[in-house]
Design an enzyme around this catalytic site. Structure first.
Site, PDB file in Angstrom:
ATOM      1  N   HIS A   1       2.523   3.302   2.217  1.00  0.00           N
ATOM      2  CA  HIS A   1       3.764   3.338   2.749  1.00  0.00           C
ATOM      3  C   HIS A   1       4.812   2.735   2.071  1.00  0.00           C
ATOM      4  O   HIS A   1       5.858   2.846   1.876  1.00  0.00           O
ATOM      5  CB  HIS A   1       3.839   2.708   4.168  1.00  0.00           C
ATOM      6  CG  HIS A   1       4.778   2.909   4.930  1.00  0.00           C
ATOM      7  ND1 HIS A   1       5.686   2.295   5.170  1.00  0.00           N
ATOM      8  CD2 HIS A   1       5.445   4.151   5.521  1.00  0.00           C
ATOM      9  CE1 HIS A   1       6.898   2.571   5.864  1.00  0.00           C
ATOM     10  NE2 HIS A   1       6.651   3.864   5.995  1.00  0.00           N
ATOM     11  N   CYS A   2       4.316   1.551   1.451  1.00  0.00           N
ATOM     12  CA  CYS A   2       5.275   0.486   0.715  1.00  0.00           C
ATOM     13  C   CYS A   2       5.598   1.006  -0.746  1.00  0.00           C
ATOM     14  O   CYS A   2       6.752   0.723  -1.316  1.00  0.00           O
ATOM     15  CB  CYS A   2       4.248  -0.735   0.345  1.00  0.00           C
ATOM     16  SG  CYS A   2       3.719  -1.610   1.664  1.00  0.00           S
ATOM     17  N   ILE A   3       4.922   2.121  -1.388  1.00  0.00           N
ATOM     18  CA  ILE A   3       5.473   2.471  -2.698  1.00  0.00           C
ATOM     19  C   ILE A   3       6.381   3.793  -2.654  1.00  0.00           C
ATOM     20  O   ILE A   3       6.556   4.432  -3.664  1.00  0.00           O
ATOM     21  CB  ILE A   3       4.373   2.512  -3.508  1.00  0.00           C
ATOM     22  CG1 ILE A   3       3.401   3.539  -3.117  1.00  0.00           C
ATOM     23  CG2 ILE A   3       3.470   1.309  -3.838  1.00  0.00           C
ATOM     24  CD1 ILE A   3       2.157   4.034  -4.045  1.00  0.00           C
TER      25      ILE A   3
ATOM     26  N   ASN B   1       0.850  -1.236   0.076  1.00  0.00           N
ATOM     27  CA  ASN B   1       0.057   0.048  -0.046  1.00  0.00           C
ATOM     28  C   ASN B   1       0.924   1.408  -0.077  1.00  0.00           C
ATOM     29  O   ASN B   1       1.959   1.226  -0.577  1.00  0.00           O
ATOM     30  CB  ASN B   1      -1.024  -0.184   1.000  1.00  0.00           C
ATOM     31  CG  ASN B   1      -2.498   0.534   0.651  1.00  0.00           C
ATOM     32  OD1 ASN B   1      -2.481   1.539   0.139  1.00  0.00           O
ATOM     33  ND2 ASN B   1      -3.306  -0.261   0.483  1.00  0.00           N
TER      34      ASN B   1
END
Length: 369
Positions: free
Chosen positions: A354-356, A352
């Site tokens: 934060h991950c990208i 999501n």
């Protein structure tokens, strides 16, 4: 790039700042991989572009794109977002990019974790393993190559010497075979300047990373943690969040403070729909499309948000609970503008917001927390 025989970042005076401290910018990667992003990545690209546009209201944003995808990225992103030609295997900048550290004088450096595609999820990960070094070169920041196989989403910090992580990731034998908890903790402290590591057993169930902490909980200020939560005893998340809360409440932080835990409800639970399992193709190295059957549980969490300069960009995933989550974040972070964006397409790809994303801490003598 320093080698592992050189002084550690901690010995050189560097440590990882809290995410809510000022940023010089944010890095992202453009989604392209056809075995992971459905429909030629078009729905995912729209979601990524919205995230980049929102973050760019408070700080510069750079998006790395391969030569083949450069034109798509440039046409899809607002003009204030820079596009940099940068080849990667996929688009999880949090995990493949550098984890930035600073010293008291404000000099910037980065940790280049060894990357093996989350314990071997993909066969092709050589380009991803080189992303951190390329970003550091563009940022003109020195870096340390860490011996741990790890990803940036596996840690969170309060900026004052306390780290959160999960055993399910750091001690995964597909990442770090034969490395015990004490050795892993020592390496984390040496590279991120931490004095205490709080180990949680595992992350959100069905998280394809084996349980990154950034999908389960995060610091929102020193001695305060936001934890994704369910009251349903039949939900697989229930024992996970209760165990995490118990550990967090009884483990003091690096300054000896008791940690306050705030709960935020998990979205859903959410499941993959049949229409969301189609339109995938073989990957760049002939990898078969990800096996994600209809009806499979999605590792959805509102904790997977981005702290920007003056704003928080959070996922919208469940119309019934999105307003509740927005209110929780706004009450806890009154000085930030909370921006909610639909992000199911990012979740379908395995992560999501934060991950990208990966923040670049501001250079100069700013506080760490």
């Amino acid at each position: 790039m320093h080698d592992t025989d050189a002084a550690t970042p901690a010995a050189a005076g560097f440590r990882m700042p809290a995410e809510w401290t000022p940023h010089d910018g944010c890095w992202m990667l453009w989604p392209e991989r056809p075995d992971n992003w459905r429909a030629g990545a078009a729905p995912g690209r729209r979601a990524f572009a919205a995230v980049a546009a929102a973050i760019s209201e408070g700080e510069p944003v750079r998006v790395g794109a391969s030569a083949a995808a450069y034109a798509s990225a440039r046409a899809s992103l607002p003009s204030q977002v820079d596009v940099v030609e940068l080849t990667a295997d996929d688009s999880w900048m949090r995990d493949t990019g550098p984890t930035f550290v600073r010293d008291e004088a404000g000099r910037l450096a980065g940790i280049d974790w060894r990357f093996n595609a989350w314990g071997g999820m993909y066969a092709a990960h050589e380009f991803d393993d080189a992303v951190a070094a390329k970003v550091l070169e563009v940022e003109r920041a020195e870096g340390w190559r860490c011996p741990l196989v790890m990803e940036g989403g596996a840690v969170h910090t309060d900026g004052e010497g306390t780290l959160l992580t999960t055993e399910s990731v750091l001690l995964d034998p597909n990442r770090n075979p034969g490395i015990g908890r004490a050795a892993a903790e020592r390496s984390l402290c040496d590279h991120l300047g931490a004095a205490r590591v709080i180990w949680l057993p595992e992350g959100v169930p069905e998280d394809e990373t084996n349980g990154h902490v950034d999908n389960l909980c995060c610091f929102i200020r020193p001695a305060e943690v936001l934890l994704t939560w369910t009251d349903d005893p039949a939900d697989p998340l229930h024992p996970v969040c209760r165990a995490a809360e118990d550990i967090l409440r009884r483990t003091p932080d690096a300054a000896g403070r008791t940690i306050a835990v705030h709960r935020i409800p998990q979205p859903g639970p959410l499941y993959r729909e049949a229409a969301e399992t189609t339109d995938l193709a073989p990957g760049p190295a002939g990898d078969r499309p990800m096996v994600r059957p209809a009806g499979s549980r999605l590792a959805a969490s509102y904790v997977n948000f981005y702290f920007g300069n003056g704003l928080v960009v959070m996922p919208l995933l469940d119309p019934g609970l999105d307003p509740v989550a927005l209110r929780v974040l706004q009450d806890l972070l009154p000085r930030h503008r909370i921006v909610g964006l639909p992000s199911r397409e990012i979740l379908l790809g395995g992560g999501n917001i934060h991950c990208i994303t990966q923040q670049v801490p501001a250079r100069g003598p700013h506080p760490f927390s």
